[in-house]
Design an enzyme around this catalytic site. Structure first.
Site, mmCIF file in Angstrom:
data_model
loop_
_atom_site.group_PDB
_atom_site.id
_atom_site.type_symbol
_atom_site.label_atom_id
_atom_site.label_comp_id
_atom_site.label_asym_id
_atom_site.label_seq_id
_atom_site.Cartn_x
_atom_site.Cartn_y
_atom_site.Cartn_z
ATOM 1 N N ASP A 1 8.686 -11.799 -14.518
ATOM 2 C CA ASP A 1 8.898 -12.504 -13.261
ATOM 3 C C ASP A 1 7.558 -13.066 -12.794
ATOM 4 O O ASP A 1 6.500 -12.712 -13.310
ATOM 5 C CB ASP A 1 9.532 -11.599 -12.214
ATOM 6 C CG ASP A 1 8.696 -10.378 -11.896
ATOM 7 O OD1 ASP A 1 7.505 -10.361 -12.252
ATOM 8 O OD2 ASP A 1 9.228 -9.442 -11.293
ATOM 9 N N GLY B 1 6.028 -12.829 -9.899
ATOM 10 C CA GLY B 1 5.317 -12.109 -8.855
ATOM 11 C C GLY B 1 5.765 -12.495 -7.467
ATOM 12 O O GLY B 1 5.404 -11.845 -6.483
ATOM 13 N N ASP C 1 18.965 -8.633 -15.025
ATOM 14 C CA ASP C 1 17.997 -7.535 -15.027
ATOM 15 C C ASP C 1 18.181 -6.750 -13.749
ATOM 16 O O ASP C 1 18.622 -7.286 -12.732
ATOM 17 C CB ASP C 1 16.554 -8.057 -15.092
ATOM 18 C CG ASP C 1 16.052 -8.477 -13.710
ATOM 19 O OD1 ASP C 1 15.378 -7.659 -13.052
ATOM 20 O OD2 ASP C 1 16.357 -9.599 -13.269
#
EC number: 2.4.2.29
Length: 375
Positions: A89, A91, A264
């Site tokens: 990802d 952040g 996820d």
């Protein structure tokens, strides 16, 4: 990365992501390895559950151990010894979850390091550079994860800034000569007109895949379903679709029904550490006293290491004693449950029997099938 689409059943899709590091069958669930580890698991144990790709956290790995330590090893794959593909990802979600200790500007985000309080700045360009050093097979653009609830005006401003950041992410990604995949992130909160603008803008920039962000952040489940039903048909059919941060087993089922390819979530691992275990017929709370003398396996239909070797009574004992092994065995099971669920969904799509699979899934758990509002 190449995405191959084999077959569909309604809006559900069966395909695969092809990387130099391996093939990921879709629909796929990605275990979360926040700090360069799926908590308590070796890479070999994670692979044994059926996982073919995992997620790493750019924000946390940037703070610890940092880019320089990562580069000493090569990249994140070398650092943690995971041989398959990794998605990281950007952040953004972690930065925006910091609340009052961060300040959002057009340039990026100013915030305090949650570890030592030092001032730090993160922007789209820096996020692309960190993910380049991590060697991420799938890089996520830097965006603002719009909070819920948000009124239309705030959601519009947030989405428009995310589009500008998406272009900056694309430009820096290309400038680095990164040959891996870059995914855009669709924002717009629960507002269909804003989601339309976001999808159109991202497709014009051009990405290797498209994520639906800003869901599973507190909105009613019906709103999540509605947005997915509205957005997924607008995403180019030859690109993978990723629903970020989702979720419960039923959320995976409903996402697949609406055309999502990738998921996820920390839920299977976090819940495992709290003794909350997913089984074919629902959920087992292993620390409850009723399991104290139960010699049966956790799930008779599960083929994981835990279910093949240990009783509910033993898992209950480990949990009550706060033994590390208990958390590990629980995690092995929950991760395997999620991978078995995804394998079942893939097989059902291949056979054109998805709705039969969905009906049985909910019947086994004693719940009604949620409505599906698609053509």
């Amino acid at each position: 990365m190449k995405f191959e689409l084999d077959t569909t059943d309604g809006r559900a899709r069966r395909g695969r992501l092809v990387f130099e590091r391996g093939v990921v069958e879709t629909p796929a669930f990605m275990p979360v390895g926040t700090y360069g580890t799926v908590k308590g698991m070796t890479p070999e144990e994670v692979e044994a559950t059926g996982a073919q790709i995992i997620l790493g956290n750019t924000f946390h790995l940037w703070l610890r151990p940092g880019q320089e330590i990562m580069k000493l090893h090569g990249d994140l794959h070398d650092f943690m010894q995971w041989k398959g593909p990794i998605l990281t990802d950007s952040g953004g979600f972690q930065v925006f979850s910091l609340g009052d200790i961060r300040k959002i500007t057009e340039q990026g985000v100013h915030f305090r390091n949650p570890i030592n309080g030092d001032p730090i700045f993160l922007d789209p360009e820096k996020s692309m550079e960190i993910q380049y050093d991590l060697g991420s097979d799938i890089v996520m653009i830097f965006d603002e994860c719009t909070p819920y609830p948000a009124d239309w005006d705030y959601a519009k401003c947030s989405m428009e800034m995310s589009l500008r950041w998406a272009k900056r992410s694309r430009d820096r990604f290309d400038g680095l000569g990164n040959k891996n995949a870059l995914f855009g992130i669709i924002q717009g909160s629960v507002y269909e007109d804003l989601r339309d603008i976001s999808v159109k803008g991202l497709v014009e920039i051009g990405f290797d895949g498209y994520a639906v962000g800003g869901l599973a952040v507190g909105e009613p489940k019906a709103d999540m379903h509605r947005i997915l039903e509205h957005v997924c048909p607008q995403i180019p059919a030859d690109k993978p679709r990723y629903l970020m941060g989702v979720g419960k087993p039923e959320d995976l089922v409903e996402g697949v029904r609406r055309g999502i390819d990738m998921f996820d979530c920390v839920m299977p691992t976090r819940n495992a550490r709290n003794g909350h275990l997913f089984v074919t017929d629902g959920v087992v709370k292993i620390r409850n006293a009723k399991h104290k003398s139960d010699t049966s396996p956790l799930d008779a239909e599960c083929d994981c290491y835990t279910c093949r070797n240990y009783s509910r009574a033993y898992l209950h004992h480990l949990d009550r004693c706060n033994e590390i092994l208990g958390a590990r065995l629980n995690t092995i099971h929950n991760l395997r449950y999620y991978q078995r669920l995804m394998a079942g969904l893939r097989k059902a799509i291949e056979e054109g029997k998805l709705e039969s699979f969905v009906t049985e899934f909910y019947q086994r758990q004693g719940r009604p099938v949620p409505p599906l509002n698609v053509d």
